[in-house]
Scaffold this motif. Structure first.
Motif, PDB file in Angstrom:
ATOM      1  N   LEU A  15      43.113  41.826  34.972  1.00  0.00           N
ATOM      2  CA  LEU A  15      42.751  42.904  35.884  1.00  0.00           C
ATOM      3  C   LEU A  15      42.261  44.101  35.073  1.00  0.00           C
ATOM      4  O   LEU A  15      43.003  44.649  34.254  1.00  0.00           O
ATOM      5  N   TYR A  16      40.997  44.471  35.287  1.00  0.00           N
ATOM      6  CA  TYR A  16      40.390  45.624  34.622  1.00  0.00           C
ATOM      7  C   TYR A  16      40.462  46.811  35.572  1.00  0.00           C
ATOM      8  O   TYR A  16      40.123  46.677  36.750  1.00  0.00           O
ATOM      9  N   LYS A  17      40.886  47.962  35.055  1.00  0.00           N
ATOM     10  CA  LYS A  17      41.057  49.146  35.895  1.00  0.00           C
ATOM     11  C   LYS A  17      40.778  50.409  35.106  1.00  0.00           C
ATOM     12  O   LYS A  17      40.814  50.399  33.879  1.00  0.00           O
ATOM     13  N   GLY A  22      46.775  54.521  39.353  1.00  0.00           N
ATOM     14  CA  GLY A  22      48.101  53.981  39.641  1.00  0.00           C
ATOM     15  C   GLY A  22      48.086  52.907  40.713  1.00  0.00           C
ATOM     16  O   GLY A  22      48.896  51.978  40.685  1.00  0.00           O
ATOM     17  N   CYS A  23      47.166  52.998  41.680  1.00  0.00           N
ATOM     18  CA  CYS A  23      47.149  51.994  42.750  1.00  0.00           C
ATOM     19  C   CYS A  23      46.758  50.628  42.192  1.00  0.00           C
ATOM     20  O   CYS A  23      47.194  49.597  42.702  1.00  0.00           O
ATOM     21  N   CYS A  24      45.986  50.603  41.124  1.00  0.00           N
ATOM     22  CA  CYS A  24      45.621  49.335  40.490  1.00  0.00           C
ATOM     23  C   CYS A  24      46.849  48.682  39.859  1.00  0.00           C
ATOM     24  O   CYS A  24      47.015  47.467  39.899  1.00  0.00           O
ATOM     25  N   GLU A  25      47.717  49.509  39.271  1.00  0.00           N
ATOM     26  CA  GLU A  25      48.982  48.995  38.729  1.00  0.00           C
ATOM     27  C   GLU A  25      49.832  48.414  39.859  1.00  0.00           C
ATOM     28  O   GLU A  25      50.471  47.375  39.694  1.00  0.00           O
ATOM     29  N   SER A  26      49.819  49.069  41.013  1.00  0.00           N
ATOM     30  CA  SER A  26      50.570  48.572  42.174  1.00  0.00           C
ATOM     31  C   SER A  26      50.008  47.233  42.642  1.00  0.00           C
ATOM     32  O   SER A  26      50.753  46.336  43.034  1.00  0.00           O
ATOM     33  N   ASP A  29      51.208  44.583  40.300  1.00  0.00           N
ATOM     34  CA  ASP A  29      52.597  44.234  40.643  1.00  0.00           C
ATOM     35  C   ASP A  29      52.644  43.320  41.862  1.00  0.00           C
ATOM     36  O   ASP A  29      53.423  42.366  41.910  1.00  0.00           O
ATOM     37  N   TYR A  30      51.803  43.593  42.852  1.00  0.00           N
ATOM     38  CA  TYR A  30      51.712  42.767  44.061  1.00  0.00           C
ATOM     39  C   TYR A  30      51.325  41.326  43.691  1.00  0.00           C
ATOM     40  O   TYR A  30      51.915  40.360  44.197  1.00  0.00           O
ATOM     41  N   LEU A  31      50.357  41.179  42.796  1.00  0.00           N
ATOM     42  CA  LEU A  31      49.958  39.842  42.358  1.00  0.00           C
ATOM     43  C   LEU A  31      51.111  39.151  41.625  1.00  0.00           C
ATOM     44  O   LEU A  31      51.377  37.960  41.835  1.00  0.00           O
ATOM     45  N   ARG A  32      51.804  39.895  40.779  1.00  0.00           N
ATOM     46  CA  ARG A  32      52.960  39.330  40.060  1.00  0.00           C
ATOM     47  C   ARG A  32      54.031  38.866  41.041  1.00  0.00           C
ATOM     48  O   ARG A  32      54.613  37.788  40.869  1.00  0.00           O
ATOM     49  N   GLU A  33      54.289  39.679  42.064  1.00  0.00           N
ATOM     50  CA  GLU A  33      55.288  39.318  43.079  1.00  0.00           C
ATOM     51  C   GLU A  33      54.900  38.045  43.823  1.00  0.00           C
ATOM     52  O   GLU A  33      55.748  37.378  44.406  1.00  0.00           O
ATOM     53  N   ASN A  34      53.626  37.705  43.787  1.00  0.00           N
ATOM     54  CA  ASN A  34      53.133  36.503  44.456  1.00  0.00           C
ATOM     55  C   ASN A  34      52.836  35.374  43.471  1.00  0.00           C
ATOM     56  O   ASN A  34      52.064  34.456  43.777  1.00  0.00           O
ATOM     57  N   GLY A  61      35.073  47.283  44.499  1.00  0.00           N
ATOM     58  CA  GLY A  61      36.466  47.621  44.761  1.00  0.00           C
ATOM     59  C   GLY A  61      36.981  48.569  43.702  1.00  0.00           C
ATOM     60  O   GLY A  61      36.253  49.010  42.808  1.00  0.00           O
ATOM     61  N   CYS A  62      38.246  48.861  43.805  1.00  0.00           N
ATOM     62  CA  CYS A  62      38.914  49.829  42.939  1.00  0.00           C
ATOM     63  C   CYS A  62      39.156  49.288  41.530  1.00  0.00           C
ATOM     64  O   CYS A  62      39.287  50.047  40.582  1.00  0.00           O
ATOM     65  N   HIS A  63      39.250  47.981  41.403  1.00  0.00           N
ATOM     66  CA  HIS A  63      39.472  47.339  40.102  1.00  0.00           C
ATOM     67  C   HIS A  63      38.801  45.972  40.139  1.00  0.00           C
ATOM     68  O   HIS A  63      38.320  45.545  41.189  1.00  0.00           O
ATOM     69  N   LEU A  64      38.760  45.303  39.020  1.00  0.00           N
ATOM     70  CA  LEU A  64      38.053  44.033  38.891  1.00  0.00           C
ATOM     71  C   LEU A  64      38.985  43.019  38.248  1.00  0.00           C
ATOM     72  O   LEU A  64      39.498  43.258  37.154  1.00  0.00           O
TER      73      LEU A  64
END
Length: 132
Positions: A15-17, A22-26, A29-34, A61-64
């Protein structure tokens, strides 16, 4: 009906950001939780990288993210990511433009279904790939 075993690399995400986001870090984390293994790489070249991936400026989008050979741009929900990895369509990837409120990793209330657009192999976007 049983779930197919995960293929090697299928659960690895880069994930490039933007470094300050901070929302990209969130979202990471969402991907990790899944169940995804996420490596976050801060960059100041996100817009150029997104363009190089075939995503026009107005739908970036906000990140890639790079996931098992696909480009995933923005706060794309896990249902769409899993659909992409299961169906394996002949596209470059998907994008959820902007930073929609209530999307995974974003605060706020979701105001309607998110529309993930296909990124064509030739670049640019096609139609809506998924709604969530």
């Amino acid at each position: 009906m049983s779930a197919a075993p995960a293929l090697a690399g299928e659960k690895d995400v880069t994930l490039y950001k933007n470094p300050e986001c901070g929302c990209c870090e969130s979202h990471a984390d969402y991907l990790r939780e899944n169940g995804f293994n996420v490596t976050v790489k801060p960059t100041h070249d996100l817009a150029a990288m997104s363009r190089a991936a075939g995503i026009p400026d107005d739908v970036q989008g906000c990140h890639l993210s790079m996931i098992d050979g696909y480009v995933v741009s923005g706060h794309v929900p896990i249902g769409t990511v899993n659909k992409l990895l299961t169906e394996r369509p002949d596209i470059k990837g998907v994008t959820l433009p902007g930073m929609p409120m209530g999307s995974p990793g974003m605060n706020g209330t979701k105001e309607g279904p998110f529309k993930m657009l296909e990124i064509k192999k030739s670049g640019g976007v096609g139609g809506v790939y998924a709604k969530e």
